[in-house]
Design a protein around this motif. Structure first.
Motif, PDB file in Angstrom:
ATOM      1  N   GLU A 106      -3.685   7.308   2.532  1.00 58.30           N
ATOM      2  CA  GLU A 106      -3.497   6.222   1.575  1.00 58.30           C
ATOM      3  C   GLU A 106      -3.780   6.676   0.152  1.00 58.30           C
ATOM      4  O   GLU A 106      -4.748   7.387  -0.118  1.00 58.30           O
ATOM      5  CB  GLU A 106      -4.408   5.033   1.915  1.00 58.30           C
ATOM      6  CG  GLU A 106      -4.019   3.819   1.087  1.00 58.30           C
ATOM      7  CD  GLU A 106      -4.919   2.615   1.291  1.00 58.30           C
ATOM      8  OE1 GLU A 106      -4.875   1.709   0.439  1.00 58.30           O
ATOM      9  OE2 GLU A 106      -5.670   2.581   2.276  1.00 58.30           O
ATOM     10  N   ASN A 159      -5.078   5.755  -3.314  1.00 59.17           N
ATOM     11  CA  ASN A 159      -5.902   4.689  -3.899  1.00 59.17           C
ATOM     12  C   ASN A 159      -6.463   5.075  -5.266  1.00 59.17           C
ATOM     13  O   ASN A 159      -7.516   4.614  -5.670  1.00 59.17           O
ATOM     14  CB  ASN A 159      -7.030   4.274  -2.932  1.00 59.17           C
ATOM     15  CG  ASN A 159      -7.665   5.474  -2.272  1.00 59.17           C
ATOM     16  OD1 ASN A 159      -7.621   6.570  -2.835  1.00 59.17           O
ATOM     17  ND2 ASN A 159      -8.242   5.286  -1.093  1.00 59.17           N
ATOM     18  N   TYR A 164       1.361   5.545   0.718  1.00 60.18           N
ATOM     19  CA  TYR A 164       0.853   6.692   1.480  1.00 60.18           C
ATOM     20  C   TYR A 164       1.566   7.961   1.034  1.00 60.18           C
ATOM     21  O   TYR A 164       2.769   7.967   0.799  1.00 60.18           O
ATOM     22  CB  TYR A 164       1.097   6.478   2.988  1.00 60.18           C
ATOM     23  CG  TYR A 164       0.281   5.336   3.543  1.00 60.18           C
ATOM     24  CD1 TYR A 164      -0.996   5.550   4.067  1.00 60.18           C
ATOM     25  CD2 TYR A 164       0.774   4.037   3.532  1.00 60.18           C
ATOM     26  CE1 TYR A 164      -1.748   4.500   4.557  1.00 60.18           C
ATOM     27  CE2 TYR A 164       0.024   2.987   4.014  1.00 60.18           C
ATOM     28  CZ  TYR A 164      -1.238   3.221   4.528  1.00 60.18           C
ATOM     29  OH  TYR A 164      -1.994   2.181   5.009  1.00 60.18           O
ATOM     30  N   ARG A 180      -7.347   0.069   7.164  1.00 60.73           N
ATOM     31  CA  ARG A 180      -7.224   0.786   5.893  1.00 60.73           C
ATOM     32  C   ARG A 180      -8.235   1.930   5.791  1.00 60.73           C
ATOM     33  O   ARG A 180      -7.914   3.035   5.412  1.00 60.73           O
ATOM     34  CB  ARG A 180      -7.420  -0.185   4.722  1.00 60.73           C
ATOM     35  CG  ARG A 180      -6.827   0.311   3.422  1.00 60.73           C
ATOM     36  CD  ARG A 180      -7.050  -0.685   2.305  1.00 60.73           C
ATOM     37  NE  ARG A 180      -8.458  -0.791   1.947  1.00 60.73           N
ATOM     38  CZ  ARG A 180      -9.116   0.096   1.208  1.00 60.73           C
ATOM     39  NH1 ARG A 180      -8.509   1.168   0.755  1.00 60.73           N
ATOM     40  NH2 ARG A 180     -10.393  -0.076   0.924  1.00 60.73           N
ATOM     41  N   THR A 197       0.875  -1.173   0.000  1.00 65.92           N
ATOM     42  CA  THR A 197       0.000   0.000   0.000  1.00 65.92           C
ATOM     43  C   THR A 197       0.911   1.221   0.000  1.00 65.92           C
ATOM     44  O   THR A 197       2.059   1.162   0.453  1.00 65.92           O
ATOM     45  CB  THR A 197      -0.905   0.085   1.248  1.00 65.92           C
ATOM     46  OG1 THR A 197      -0.239  -0.539   2.325  1.00 65.92           O
ATOM     47  CG2 THR A 197      -2.245  -0.547   1.036  1.00 65.92           C
TER      48      THR A 197
END
Length: 474
Positions: free
Chosen positions: A62, A64, A57, A433, A55
């Motif tokens: 985060e 996405n 950042y 998350r 993932t």
């Protein structure tokens, strides 16, 4: 006629790990770069043979969506260098628990502690009724009642090879049990003058089979016991008030937190004090190590299925798991206090804390690193759970929903979900998350004192004031 070619819009990026170590040089990436493409880049740069999920950042949020879309939405200038932090994820996924599969009566007083065995196949509980119970998880019924304590059983701890369970009582005695029979292995271990506040075993990657554990007491002493010799082999004295928590670290040192506001670090060949960590302005209530999950589970991975033919084989497998989890970083320690604050320490790098973590409005009752060491969760009497970056100590977010103090927390094996138990009689499962409540688990009739998520991720156990043990499944 000259063709007008619009240059592809790019962003200058720098990929770093959670410790801020850059991965390669600055690179220009197209604004339409997705997280999937970033995963491919990171896997290639790290030369991973087995492709890992990651993932990403940016400024603690985060990522996405495509870089350009994200920058526009969050008003981030694409003229400047964009720092992108990558974090590895577990390859496996744990299902959130969502239903109570059994409510088991048996204890005649409050359930004060619950703990799954390292392979997740057995469960133990300690109670105010002076007994320890071992439960059969297949039939969901009591397997053994371990009697012998004269007072409340305040804490229990499994050895990482699963061969022993130790319990400590309000009277100060400790008892070692054989979980295969439910019988005591040896007489009670006497030495502490007041009640037991914590127990921690020597990690199996340092010594197999497991023989030594450390206990902490309200009397201000910690004691190392050898279950083969059936006696105390070392006393760790120096705290001026009660020790509230104790951890035996993966590098072989013992950490004790105390009401005298200090954390002391001890070596374990002679029991010498080697370091003192000062900073808290009030009692230290709780300690956690970044390696705690691998120390707890030893040679067993999240499947819990592997069998080992010898202690040497188990020790080797445990050492491999420990080294892989720890990587090149030093073992980290987090402390939580009655002064509402927490400190993140790297005890062998510096006596000074790496970060002071503030935000809770009441005392910090329990702290816990996620199994991968990337997050720290803290539970407080202010009714909230806070999430912090496990490497830097930076605040990440707050989980609100409990209407009473939060007593205990536990992570899922894949570090994606967190469980909390509260005075408000509920358990809650949180998604890290999204930082949102995933599952509300009411059912207990009173305060929930103890929660544990099994290392294999399949079950949750809880106990409290209503005297019943509850098992929850996905």
């Amino acid at each position: 006629m000259a063709m007008a070619v619009e240059a592809e819009r790019t962003v200058m990026c720098l990929l770093t790990d959670p410790d801020d170590t850059p991965l390669g040089q600055f690179m220009y990436l197209p604004q339409h770069t997705t997280t999937l493409q970033l995963q491919q880049i990171v896997n290639r740069l790290l030369q991973n043979e087995e492709k890992m999920p990651y993932t990403f950042y940016i400024e603690n949020k985060e990522l996405n969506e495509a870089l350009g879309v994200y920058a526009e939405k969050n008003k981030i200038s694409v003229e400047k260098v964009l720092k992108i932090v990558y974090q590895p994820q577990a390859i496996f996924r744990i299902r959130p628990v969502n239903r109570c599969s059994a409510t088991i009566a048996g204890h005649s007083e409050a359930v004060l502690s619950v703990a799954f065995s390292p392979d997740g196949q057995q469960l133990a509980s300690g109670s105010g009724d002076t007994t320890v119970r071992i439960w059969d998880l297949n039939t969901q019924t009591p397997l053994y009642t371990c009697s012998g304590h004269k007072n409340w059983v305040l804490c229990i701890a499994w050895s990482a090879d699963g061969k022993y369970l130790v319990s400590g009582s309000k009277s100060g005695e400790l008892q070692c049990w054989d979980p295969q029979t439910g019988k005591p292995s040896g007489n009670p271990l006497i030495g502490h003058k007041k009640w037991i506040t914590g127990i921690s075993w020597e990690p199996v990657h340092l010594a197999a089979p497991c023989r030594r554990f450390v206990s902490a007491g309200k009397d201000g002493d910690a004691r190392i016991w050898d279950i083969t010799l059936k006696k105390c082999v070392m006393s760790l004295t120096g705290h001026t008030l009660a020790i509230t928590c104790v951890k035996w670290g993966g590098d072989g040192f013992i950490y004790t937190g105390s009401q005298d506001c200090t954390i002391k670090v001890w070596e374990t060949t002679q029991g010498k004090l080697i370091r003192e960590l000062k900073g808290h302005g009030h009692w230290v209530n709780t300690l956690a190590l970044s390696t705690e999950y691998v120390l707890r589970t030893g040679a067993y991975d999240h499947t819990g299925k592997k069998q080992y033919s010898s202690p040497e084989e188990m020790k080797k497998a445990a050492l491999e798991r420990y080294n892989k989890m720890k990587g090149k970083a030093p073992e980290r320690l987090v402390s939580g206090s009655d002064d509402f604050t927490m400190f993140l320490w790297e005890p062998f790098v510096s006596k000074q804390p790496k970060a002071r973590m503030t935000g809770h409005q009441q005392l910090v009752n329990h702290v816990y690193f996620s199994p991968d060491g990337q997050w720290i969760a803290s539970a407080s009497f202010d009714r909230s759970v806070r999430i912090w970056n496990g490497t830097t100590g930076k605040f990440f977010g707050v989980l609100r929903g409990h209407v009473g103090p939060v007593y205990q927390i536990s992570w899922s094996a894949d570090s994606r979900l967190l469980l909390s138990g509260s005075k408000d009689s509920t358990l809650k499962v949180w998604d890290i998350r999204t930082m949102k409540l995933k599952q509300d688990l009411p059912g207990h009739a009173d305060e929930v004192y103890a929660v544990d998520w099994s290392p294999d991720g399949e079950k949750v156990a809880s106990g409290g004031k209503d005297r019943v043990l509850k098992l929850w499944m996905g």
